[in-house]
Design a protein around this motif. Structure first.
Motif, PDB file in Angstrom:
ATOM      1  N   TYR A 146       0.874  -1.174   0.000  1.00  0.00           N
ATOM      2  CA  TYR A 146       0.000   0.000   0.000  1.00  0.00           C
ATOM      3  C   TYR A 146       0.909   1.221   0.000  1.00  0.00           C
ATOM      4  CZ  TYR A 146      -3.225   3.568   1.681  1.00  0.00           C
ATOM      5  OH  TYR A 146      -3.965   4.710   1.817  1.00  0.00           O
ATOM      6  N   VAL A 147       0.785   2.059  -1.016  1.00  0.00           N
ATOM      7  CA  VAL A 147       1.610   3.252  -1.135  1.00  0.00           C
ATOM      8  C   VAL A 147       0.693   4.461  -1.150  1.00  0.00           C
ATOM      9  CG1 VAL A 147       3.278   4.474  -2.570  1.00  0.00           C
ATOM     10  CG2 VAL A 147       3.318   1.977  -2.483  1.00  0.00           C
ATOM     11  N   ASN A 148       1.010   5.452  -0.299  1.00  0.00           N
ATOM     12  CA  ASN A 148       0.226   6.682  -0.234  1.00  0.00           C
ATOM     13  C   ASN A 148       1.129   7.826  -0.664  1.00  0.00           C
ATOM     14  OD1 ASN A 148      -1.211   8.988   0.522  1.00  0.00           O
ATOM     15  ND2 ASN A 148      -2.113   7.977   2.270  1.00  0.00           N
ATOM     16  N   ILE A 149       0.787   8.449  -1.779  1.00  0.00           N
ATOM     17  CA  ILE A 149       1.538   9.581  -2.305  1.00  0.00           C
ATOM     18  C   ILE A 149       0.755  10.847  -1.982  1.00  0.00           C
ATOM     19  CG2 ILE A 149       2.432  10.694  -4.383  1.00  0.00           C
ATOM     20  CD1 ILE A 149       2.526   7.880  -5.663  1.00  0.00           C
ATOM     21  N   LYS A 150       1.424  11.807  -1.345  1.00  0.00           N
ATOM     22  CA  LYS A 150       0.781  13.070  -1.012  1.00  0.00           C
ATOM     23  C   LYS A 150       1.479  14.179  -1.788  1.00  0.00           C
ATOM     24  CE  LYS A 150      -0.661  11.467   3.465  1.00  0.00           C
ATOM     25  NZ  LYS A 150      -1.014  11.813   4.808  1.00  0.00           N
ATOM     26  N   ILE A 151       0.672  14.973  -2.508  1.00  0.00           N
ATOM     27  CA  ILE A 151       1.210  16.065  -3.301  1.00  0.00           C
ATOM     28  C   ILE A 151       0.422  17.336  -3.016  1.00  0.00           C
ATOM     29  CG2 ILE A 151       2.111  14.589  -5.131  1.00  0.00           C
ATOM     30  CD1 ILE A 151      -0.352  15.245  -6.790  1.00  0.00           C
ATOM     31  N   ILE A 156       1.047   6.138 -10.638  1.00  0.00           N
ATOM     32  CA  ILE A 156       0.529   4.836 -10.195  1.00  0.00           C
ATOM     33  C   ILE A 156       1.258   3.696 -10.895  1.00  0.00           C
ATOM     34  CG2 ILE A 156      -1.506   3.325 -10.231  1.00  0.00           C
ATOM     35  CD1 ILE A 156      -3.173   5.977  -9.822  1.00  0.00           C
ATOM     36  N   ALA A 157       1.405   3.805 -12.207  1.00  0.00           N
ATOM     37  CA  ALA A 157       2.101   2.750 -12.958  1.00  0.00           C
ATOM     38  C   ALA A 157       3.574   2.672 -12.545  1.00  0.00           C
ATOM     39  CB  ALA A 157       1.980   3.015 -14.457  1.00  0.00           C
ATOM     40  N   GLY A 158       4.209   3.824 -12.385  1.00  0.00           N
ATOM     41  CA  GLY A 158       5.627   3.839 -12.035  1.00  0.00           C
ATOM     42  C   GLY A 158       5.907   3.226 -10.676  1.00  0.00           C
ATOM     43  N   VAL A 159       5.097   3.573  -9.686  1.00  0.00           N
ATOM     44  CA  VAL A 159       5.284   3.020  -8.339  1.00  0.00           C
ATOM     45  C   VAL A 159       4.998   1.517  -8.335  1.00  0.00           C
ATOM     46  CG1 VAL A 159       4.346   3.038  -5.986  1.00  0.00           C
ATOM     47  CG2 VAL A 159       4.883   5.189  -7.129  1.00  0.00           C
ATOM     48  N   ASP A 215       9.678  -4.553  -9.657  1.00  0.00           N
ATOM     49  CA  ASP A 215      11.065  -4.748 -10.073  1.00  0.00           C
ATOM     50  C   ASP A 215      12.036  -4.857  -8.897  1.00  0.00           C
ATOM     51  OD1 ASP A 215      10.050  -4.542 -12.633  1.00  0.00           O
ATOM     52  OD2 ASP A 215      10.776  -2.492 -12.950  1.00  0.00           O
ATOM     53  N   VAL A 216      11.830  -4.057  -7.856  1.00  0.00           N
ATOM     54  CA  VAL A 216      12.781  -4.013  -6.745  1.00  0.00           C
ATOM     55  C   VAL A 216      12.474  -5.055  -5.681  1.00  0.00           C
ATOM     56  CG1 VAL A 216      13.694  -2.562  -4.871  1.00  0.00           C
ATOM     57  CG2 VAL A 216      13.317  -1.583  -7.154  1.00  0.00           C
ATOM     58  N   LEU A 217      11.189  -5.212  -5.352  1.00  0.00           N
ATOM     59  CA  LEU A 217      10.813  -6.118  -4.255  1.00  0.00           C
ATOM     60  C   LEU A 217      10.089  -7.379  -4.705  1.00  0.00           C
ATOM     61  CD1 LEU A 217       9.567  -3.477  -1.641  1.00  0.00           C
ATOM     62  CD2 LEU A 217      11.813  -4.579  -1.787  1.00  0.00           C
ATOM     63  N   GLY A 218       9.830  -7.494  -6.012  1.00  0.00           N
ATOM     64  CA  GLY A 218       9.144  -8.679  -6.515  1.00  0.00           C
ATOM     65  C   GLY A 218       7.668  -8.733  -6.135  1.00  0.00           C
ATOM     66  N   LYS A 219       7.064  -7.573  -5.892  1.00  0.00           N
ATOM     67  CA  LYS A 219       5.658  -7.542  -5.483  1.00  0.00           C
ATOM     68  C   LYS A 219       4.736  -7.709  -6.687  1.00  0.00           C
ATOM     69  CE  LYS A 219       6.559  -6.954  -1.180  1.00  0.00           C
ATOM     70  NZ  LYS A 219       6.290  -7.993  -0.216  1.00  0.00           N
ATOM     71  N   ASN A 220       3.606  -8.322  -6.448  1.00  0.00           N
ATOM     72  CA  ASN A 220       2.625  -8.582  -7.494  1.00  0.00           C
ATOM     73  C   ASN A 220       1.861  -7.295  -7.824  1.00  0.00           C
ATOM     74  OD1 ASN A 220       0.538  -9.442  -9.124  1.00  0.00           O
ATOM     75  ND2 ASN A 220      -0.152 -11.056  -7.752  1.00  0.00           N
ATOM     76  N   PRO A 221       1.952  -6.806  -9.067  1.00  0.00           N
ATOM     77  CA  PRO A 221       1.236  -5.592  -9.432  1.00  0.00           C
ATOM     78  C   PRO A 221      -0.280  -5.698  -9.230  1.00  0.00           C
ATOM     79  CG  PRO A 221       2.864  -6.095 -11.101  1.00  0.00           C
ATOM     80  CD  PRO A 221       2.807  -7.279 -10.149  1.00  0.00           C
ATOM     81  N   ALA A 222      -0.823  -6.900  -9.338  1.00  0.00           N
ATOM     82  CA  ALA A 222      -2.272  -7.084  -9.197  1.00  0.00           C
ATOM     83  C   ALA A 222      -2.757  -6.814  -7.783  1.00  0.00           C
ATOM     84  CB  ALA A 222      -2.663  -8.492  -9.626  1.00  0.00           C
ATOM     85  N   THR A 223      -1.848  -6.865  -6.817  1.00  0.00           N
ATOM     86  CA  THR A 223      -2.253  -6.634  -5.426  1.00  0.00           C
ATOM     87  C   THR A 223      -1.602  -5.382  -4.825  1.00  0.00           C
ATOM     88  OG1 THR A 223      -0.503  -8.083  -4.595  1.00  0.00           O
ATOM     89  CG2 THR A 223      -2.667  -9.084  -5.004  1.00  0.00           C
ATOM     90  N   THR A 224      -1.001  -4.559  -5.669  1.00  0.00           N
ATOM     91  CA  THR A 224      -0.367  -3.323  -5.207  1.00  0.00           C
ATOM     92  C   THR A 224      -1.378  -2.185  -5.265  1.00  0.00           C
ATOM     93  OG1 THR A 224       1.818  -4.039  -5.922  1.00  0.00           O
ATOM     94  CG2 THR A 224       1.490  -1.669  -5.649  1.00  0.00           C
ATOM     95  N   VAL A 225      -1.537  -1.499  -4.144  1.00  0.00           N
ATOM     96  CA  VAL A 225      -2.478  -0.390  -4.044  1.00  0.00           C
ATOM     97  C   VAL A 225      -1.691   0.917  -3.974  1.00  0.00           C
ATOM     98  CG1 VAL A 225      -4.278   0.664  -2.609  1.00  0.00           C
ATOM     99  CG2 VAL A 225      -4.145  -1.830  -2.820  1.00  0.00           C
ATOM    100  N   VAL A 226      -2.051   1.875  -4.822  1.00  0.00           N
ATOM    101  CA  VAL A 226      -1.429   3.199  -4.813  1.00  0.00           C
ATOM    102  C   VAL A 226      -2.532   4.234  -4.664  1.00  0.00           C
ATOM    103  CG1 VAL A 226      -0.001   4.855  -6.066  1.00  0.00           C
ATOM    104  CG2 VAL A 226       0.456   2.405  -6.306  1.00  0.00           C
ATOM    105  N   VAL A 227      -2.395   5.098  -3.658  1.00  0.00           N
ATOM    106  CA  VAL A 227      -3.367   6.156  -3.401  1.00  0.00           C
ATOM    107  C   VAL A 227      -2.656   7.492  -3.526  1.00  0.00           C
ATOM    108  CG1 VAL A 227      -4.909   7.175  -1.678  1.00  0.00           C
ATOM    109  CG2 VAL A 227      -4.691   4.686  -1.841  1.00  0.00           C
ATOM    110  N   ILE A 228      -3.257   8.419  -4.257  1.00  0.00           N
ATOM    111  CA  ILE A 228      -2.697   9.761  -4.391  1.00  0.00           C
ATOM    112  C   ILE A 228      -3.634  10.728  -3.680  1.00  0.00           C
ATOM    113  CG2 ILE A 228      -2.058  11.611  -5.979  1.00  0.00           C
ATOM    114  CD1 ILE A 228      -1.512   9.392  -8.078  1.00  0.00           C
ATOM    115  N   GLU A 229      -3.073  11.464  -2.726  1.00  0.00           N
ATOM    116  CA  GLU A 229      -3.831  12.478  -2.002  1.00  0.00           C
ATOM    117  C   GLU A 229      -3.320  13.847  -2.408  1.00  0.00           C
ATOM    118  OE1 GLU A 229      -4.838  11.911   2.244  1.00  0.00           O
ATOM    119  OE2 GLU A 229      -3.421  10.245   2.089  1.00  0.00           O
ATOM    120  N   GLU A 230      -4.233  14.709  -2.834  1.00  0.00           N
ATOM    121  CA  GLU A 230      -3.869  16.077  -3.168  1.00  0.00           C
ATOM    122  C   GLU A 230      -4.251  16.970  -1.996  1.00  0.00           C
ATOM    123  OE1 GLU A 230      -4.172  16.522  -7.893  1.00  0.00           O
ATOM    124  OE2 GLU A 230      -6.085  16.132  -6.905  1.00  0.00           O
ATOM    125  N   LEU A 231      -3.244  17.605  -1.419  1.00  0.00           N
ATOM    126  CA  LEU A 231      -3.458  18.445  -0.252  1.00  0.00           C
ATOM    127  C   LEU A 231      -3.363  19.916  -0.625  1.00  0.00           C
ATOM    128  CD1 LEU A 231      -1.137  16.495   2.202  1.00  0.00           C
ATOM    129  CD2 LEU A 231      -3.603  16.288   1.974  1.00  0.00           C
TER     130      LEU A 231
END
Length: 68
Positions: free
Chosen positions: A3-8, A21-24, A30-46
């Protein structure tokens, strides 16, 4: 499931958000061998009023820097 939370503070286009989202997701694959199908990326605009650096809001900091 990663689970990745990006705040901008700046408004990002839908295209730029999709790129983030695609890059993260790809980086975790690539780095940790995590499954893209189960990777969650959330972008919060503050609001820049809700983000501070060095004891002042980003709004105030940008106004001060624009005057320089």
């Amino acid at each position: 499931m990663p689970y990745v939370n990006i705040k901008i503070t700046d408004q990002a286009t839908a295209e730029k958000k999709a790129e983030l989202i695609a890059g993260v997701t790809n980086l975790l694959r690539d780095v940790l061998g995590k499954n893209p199908a189960t990777t969650v990326v959330v972008i919060e605009e503050l609001s820049t009023d809700n983000w501070g650096i060095g004891g002042e809001s980003t709004t105030a900091r940008r106004k001060r820097e624009a005057k320089s």
